[in-house]
Design a protein around this motif. Structure first.
Motif, PDB file in Angstrom:
ATOM      1  N   ASP A  31     113.145 -24.556  33.194  1.00 50.88           N
ATOM      2  CA  ASP A  31     112.391 -25.330  32.184  1.00 50.88           C
ATOM      3  C   ASP A  31     111.086 -24.598  31.940  1.00 50.88           C
ATOM      4  OD1 ASP A  31     111.457 -27.195  30.430  1.00 50.88           O
ATOM      5  OD2 ASP A  31     111.368 -28.854  31.854  1.00 50.88           O
ATOM      6  N   ALA A  32     111.147 -23.613  31.037  1.00 50.17           N
ATOM      7  CA  ALA A  32     110.053 -22.651  30.897  1.00 50.17           C
ATOM      8  C   ALA A  32     108.837 -23.209  30.186  1.00 50.17           C
ATOM      9  CB  ALA A  32     110.560 -21.412  30.154  1.00 50.17           C
ATOM     10  N   GLY A  33     109.025 -24.255  29.349  1.00 47.48           N
ATOM     11  CA  GLY A  33     107.906 -24.766  28.573  1.00 47.48           C
ATOM     12  C   GLY A  33     107.589 -23.867  27.400  1.00 47.48           C
ATOM     13  N   GLN A  34     106.314 -23.800  27.030  1.00 51.69           N
ATOM     14  CA  GLN A  34     105.893 -23.050  25.843  1.00 51.69           C
ATOM     15  C   GLN A  34     105.227 -21.729  26.239  1.00 51.69           C
ATOM     16  OE1 GLN A  34     107.043 -24.318  23.097  1.00 51.69           O
ATOM     17  NE2 GLN A  34     107.677 -26.156  24.224  1.00 51.69           N
ATOM     18  N   PRO A  35     105.233 -20.741  25.328  1.00 49.37           N
ATOM     19  CA  PRO A  35     104.653 -19.429  25.660  1.00 49.37           C
ATOM     20  C   PRO A  35     103.133 -19.502  25.754  1.00 49.37           C
ATOM     21  CG  PRO A  35     105.238 -19.530  23.334  1.00 49.37           C
ATOM     22  CD  PRO A  35     105.731 -20.801  23.952  1.00 49.37           C
ATOM     23  N   PRO A  36     102.537 -18.460  26.417  1.00 52.04           N
ATOM     24  CA  PRO A  36     103.168 -17.275  27.012  1.00 52.04           C
ATOM     25  C   PRO A  36     103.802 -17.590  28.367  1.00 52.04           C
ATOM     26  CG  PRO A  36     100.799 -17.190  27.333  1.00 52.04           C
ATOM     27  CD  PRO A  36     101.062 -18.395  26.476  1.00 52.04           C
TER      28      PRO A  36
ATOM     29  N   SER B   7     106.131 -13.368  25.297  1.00 51.91           N
ATOM     30  CA  SER B   7     105.672 -14.304  24.273  1.00 51.91           C
ATOM     31  C   SER B   7     106.383 -13.992  22.973  1.00 51.91           C
ATOM     32  CB  SER B   7     104.156 -14.204  24.084  1.00 51.91           C
ATOM     33  OG  SER B   7     103.801 -12.893  23.647  1.00 51.91           O
ATOM     34  N   TYR B   8     106.164 -14.819  21.967  1.00 54.32           N
ATOM     35  CA  TYR B   8     106.704 -14.566  20.633  1.00 54.32           C
ATOM     36  C   TYR B   8     105.666 -14.964  19.603  1.00 54.32           C
ATOM     37  CZ  TYR B   8     108.045 -19.543  21.170  1.00 54.32           C
ATOM     38  OH  TYR B   8     108.047 -20.891  21.413  1.00 54.32           O
ATOM     39  N   ARG B   9     105.815 -14.428  18.359  1.00 57.36           N
ATOM     40  CA  ARG B   9     104.820 -14.648  17.307  1.00 57.36           C
ATOM     41  C   ARG B   9     105.027 -15.954  16.543  1.00 57.36           C
ATOM     42  NH1 ARG B   9     105.394  -9.086  15.575  1.00 57.36           N
ATOM     43  NH2 ARG B   9     103.753  -7.830  16.489  1.00 57.36           N
ATOM     44  N   GLU B  10     106.286 -16.358  16.385  1.00 62.36           N
ATOM     45  CA  GLU B  10     106.586 -17.505  15.533  1.00 62.36           C
ATOM     46  C   GLU B  10     105.916 -18.777  16.060  1.00 62.36           C
ATOM     47  OE1 GLU B  10     109.809 -14.535  14.952  1.00 62.36           O
ATOM     48  OE2 GLU B  10     108.729 -15.369  16.651  1.00 62.36           O
ATOM     49  N   ARG B  11     105.446 -19.614  15.144  1.00 63.35           N
ATOM     50  CA  ARG B  11     104.846 -20.898  15.527  1.00 63.35           C
ATOM     51  C   ARG B  11     105.966 -21.934  15.667  1.00 63.35           C
ATOM     52  NH1 ARG B  11     100.872 -19.253  11.460  1.00 63.35           N
ATOM     53  NH2 ARG B  11      98.993 -18.549  12.526  1.00 63.35           N
TER      54      ARG B  11
ATOM     55  N   PHE C 180      99.329   1.066   9.989  1.00 61.80           N
ATOM     56  CA  PHE C 180      99.166   0.293  11.215  1.00 61.80           C
ATOM     57  C   PHE C 180     100.498  -0.362  11.595  1.00 61.80           C
ATOM     58  CE2 PHE C 180      95.245   0.439   8.899  1.00 61.80           C
ATOM     59  CZ  PHE C 180      94.212   0.465   9.818  1.00 61.80           C
ATOM     60  N   GLU C 181     100.615  -0.727  12.860  1.00 64.86           N
ATOM     61  CA  GLU C 181     101.792  -1.458  13.328  1.00 64.86           C
ATOM     62  C   GLU C 181     101.330  -2.735  13.998  1.00 64.86           C
ATOM     63  OE1 GLU C 181     105.334  -0.686  16.580  1.00 64.86           O
ATOM     64  OE2 GLU C 181     104.899   0.881  15.095  1.00 64.86           O
ATOM     65  N   ALA C 182     102.036  -3.851  13.716  1.00 62.52           N
ATOM     66  CA  ALA C 182     101.662  -5.148  14.269  1.00 62.52           C
ATOM     67  C   ALA C 182     101.960  -5.208  15.755  1.00 62.52           C
ATOM     68  CB  ALA C 182     102.407  -6.254  13.537  1.00 62.52           C
ATOM     69  N   VAL C 183     101.034  -5.802  16.497  1.00 60.64           N
ATOM     70  CA  VAL C 183     101.190  -6.012  17.935  1.00 60.64           C
ATOM     71  C   VAL C 183     100.901  -7.480  18.196  1.00 60.64           C
ATOM     72  CG1 VAL C 183     100.337  -5.408  20.221  1.00 60.64           C
ATOM     73  CG2 VAL C 183     100.468  -3.652  18.443  1.00 60.64           C
ATOM     74  N   ALA C 184     101.695  -8.112  19.060  1.00 60.19           N
ATOM     75  CA  ALA C 184     101.516  -9.534  19.333  1.00 60.19           C
ATOM     76  C   ALA C 184     100.169  -9.778  20.000  1.00 60.19           C
ATOM     77  CB  ALA C 184     102.634 -10.052  20.223  1.00 60.19           C
ATOM     78  N   LEU C 185      99.425 -10.765  19.503  1.00 59.39           N
ATOM     79  CA  LEU C 185      98.176 -11.174  20.137  1.00 59.39           C
ATOM     80  C   LEU C 185      98.478 -12.100  21.312  1.00 59.39           C
ATOM     81  CD1 LEU C 185      95.807 -11.918  17.149  1.00 59.39           C
ATOM     82  CD2 LEU C 185      95.541 -10.138  18.835  1.00 59.39           C
ATOM     83  N   LYS C 186      97.788 -11.881  22.406  1.00 61.64           N
ATOM     84  CA  LYS C 186      98.009 -12.717  23.585  1.00 61.64           C
ATOM     85  C   LYS C 186      97.028 -13.855  23.601  1.00 61.64           C
ATOM     86  CE  LYS C 186     101.224 -10.030  24.987  1.00 61.64           C
ATOM     87  NZ  LYS C 186     101.952  -9.746  23.796  1.00 61.64           N
TER      88      LYS C 186
END
Length: 462
Positions: free
Chosen positions: A68-73, A31-35, A456-462
């Motif tokens: 054709d992966a579509g959108q994340p995740p 996944s990725y964080r960017e909207r 703290f360190e940022a971690v991607a939310l699923k």
């Protein structure tokens, strides 16, 4: 019965050493964080590789492609044959999203799997790859050839002048020295990464300072300082830096963070703010650095975050032409196995980000098997959620510019086998927090005097 027992024994042997014709699977989610929505027809490729040899290309063990992966995740599974796996080798998964031949997102670190105690299921974080600048007019009006040095004496309210020396490099890193003439101890060095606005008119320096430094690009030979809000400074005084005929880089000395590794009798340091990979000189406090690393590394050659007082100097390499930029460790400070640099250029948001606790004061935070990791999530409605490493936490917070205050902190009352003292210190620490700052993908909570209480360190939310 004997035949059945023989089948069981054969199955167990295959689990241990692998049998021809059997398959195993590496699976996970990317996944990725960017909207950002990817366009239709975007291809996802996930690859399992043997990355054991530093002097050779990685060997592909298996891959998965979704046209054709579509959108994340994105869920993925890669089959491989167990007999391909060598216990002493290192294996990693990488992923990329491409559209019509252009790279949109990619992983920027090795996600280790299978051997060395690493799992067969991983969560991958993809990083956005901006489109390259192709506007010919922007290129012609830009900064010209790199590397380059810009210098100038700029106005100072309480000293004779501020001498600027700025080195820019082709890899988008920079070195900046500001000297407050007439003020004792008035010399400050900084390093970091530079970006140019989409119209090619603004140069932004992202270094160790809390706010970026901005210059308007007046042509390939001139940069004019802008104010902290990014507006032009209207004045008859000189706010312009001029390119020197020859590049003359400084040798900056400052507190640094970076990923350090040691292999084949050589240390390597990847500085967090610039992304530059530097050989480490066997001088200064190098012995303390090597010894601390050897105690903290999870496996030989693995990268570990270290902090130190260092200087980037010019030294001849062990092989090839030189001199080359080299890290001289003046004073070793600490080693932090639970942290990483985070992504270059990335800046996480305070809200709706999973912030994993990595330090309390000057101490590394321990993590314990079968227990939650200590973390916080700041929700947009001023609700606070998280864990102290043992119990779930809830509460509220108030923000005002860079000030923050916590209230109504509560937690469940479960007793844990390990980490109770650390969990108590974490909860108590929140009561002394007055300010916060975000540096890239790291959050620091500070007291009223500016001392760091927690990191703290940022971690991607699923």
């Amino acid at each position: 019965m004997l035949k059945f027992a023989s089948l069981i024994l054969t199955g167990l042997s295959c689990l241990i050493v692998g049998c021809a014709g059997t398959h195993a699977t590496v699976r996970g989610e990317a996944s990725y964080r960017e909207r950002i929505a990817v366009p239709p027809g975007t291809q996802l490729k996930v690859v399992l590789e043997d990355i054991s040899r530093a002097d050779a290309l990685a060997e592909v063990i298996g891959d998965m492609i979704n046209a054709d992966a579509g959108q994340p995740p994105y869920r993925f599974e890669i089959d491989y044959r167990p007999e391909q796996i060598i216990a002493s080798h290192r294996y990693a998964v990488r992923a990329s999203l491409t559209h019509e031949g252009r790279l949109l997102f990619t992983t920027d670190q090795a996600y280790l799997v299978i051997t060395g105690g690493h799992p067969s299921e991983v969560q991958l974080l993809l990083k956005h790859t901006p489109a390259p600048q192709t506007n010919a007019a922007v290129a012609s009006e830009g900064l010209g050839a790199m590397p380059a040095t810009f210098v100038g004496d700029l106005p100072c309210a309480d000293c004779e002048a501020i001498e600027y020396h700025l080195d820019l490099f082709a890899d988008q890193s920079f070195q900046l020295r500001t000297t407050y003439r007439g003020r004792p101890g008035g010399q400050f060095d900084d390093v970091g990464s530079s970006t140019i606005s989409s119209d090619g008119r603004i140069l932004v320096l992202h270094g160790g300072r809390e706010a970026p430094v901005r210059f308007s690009i007046e042509g390939p030979d001139a940069l004019r300082l802008m104010d902290q809000s990014g507006k032009a400074i209207v004045s008859d005084l000189n706010y312009t830096l001029r390119r020197t005929p020859e590049t003359a880089p400084i040798e900056p000395r400052l507190a640094m963070r970076g990923m350090y590794s040691y292999m084949a009798d050589a240390g390597r340091f990847s500085e967090c703010l610039t992304g530059r990979k530097l050989p480490v000189a066997m001088e200064g406090d190098n012995r303390a650095l090597e010894e601390a690393y050897s105690r903290a590394r999870p496996e030989p050659g693995a990268e570990v975050l270290v902090t130190l007082d260092g200087q980037i100097v010019q030294r001849m390499p062990m092989e090839g032409p030189g001199p080359v930029p080299t890290l001289l460790p003046k004073k070793f400070i600490g080693v932090w196995p639970g942290e990483t640099c985070g992504a270059r250029f990335a800046t996480a948001d305070l809200l709706n980000t999973y912030w994993r606790l990595t330090r309390l004061g000057d101490e590394m935070v321990a993590r314990f098997e079968n227990q939650r990791e200590a973390h916080l999530v700041f929700h947009a409605d001023n609700r606070l959620a998280g864990s102290d490493g043992c119990n779930q936490m809830v509460g509220s917070f108030r923000l005002q510019v860079d000030a923050i205050a916590f209230s109504q902190i509560g937690a469940t009352m479960m007793a844990c086998i390990q980490g109770m003292e650390q969990a108590g210190r974490f909860t108590t620490t929140l009561g002394g927090v007055a300010r916060y700052r975000i540096v890239g993908e790291h959050l620091e909570l500070l007291d009223s005097m500016g001392a760091m209480l927690a990191r703290f360190e940022a971690v991607a939310l699923k």
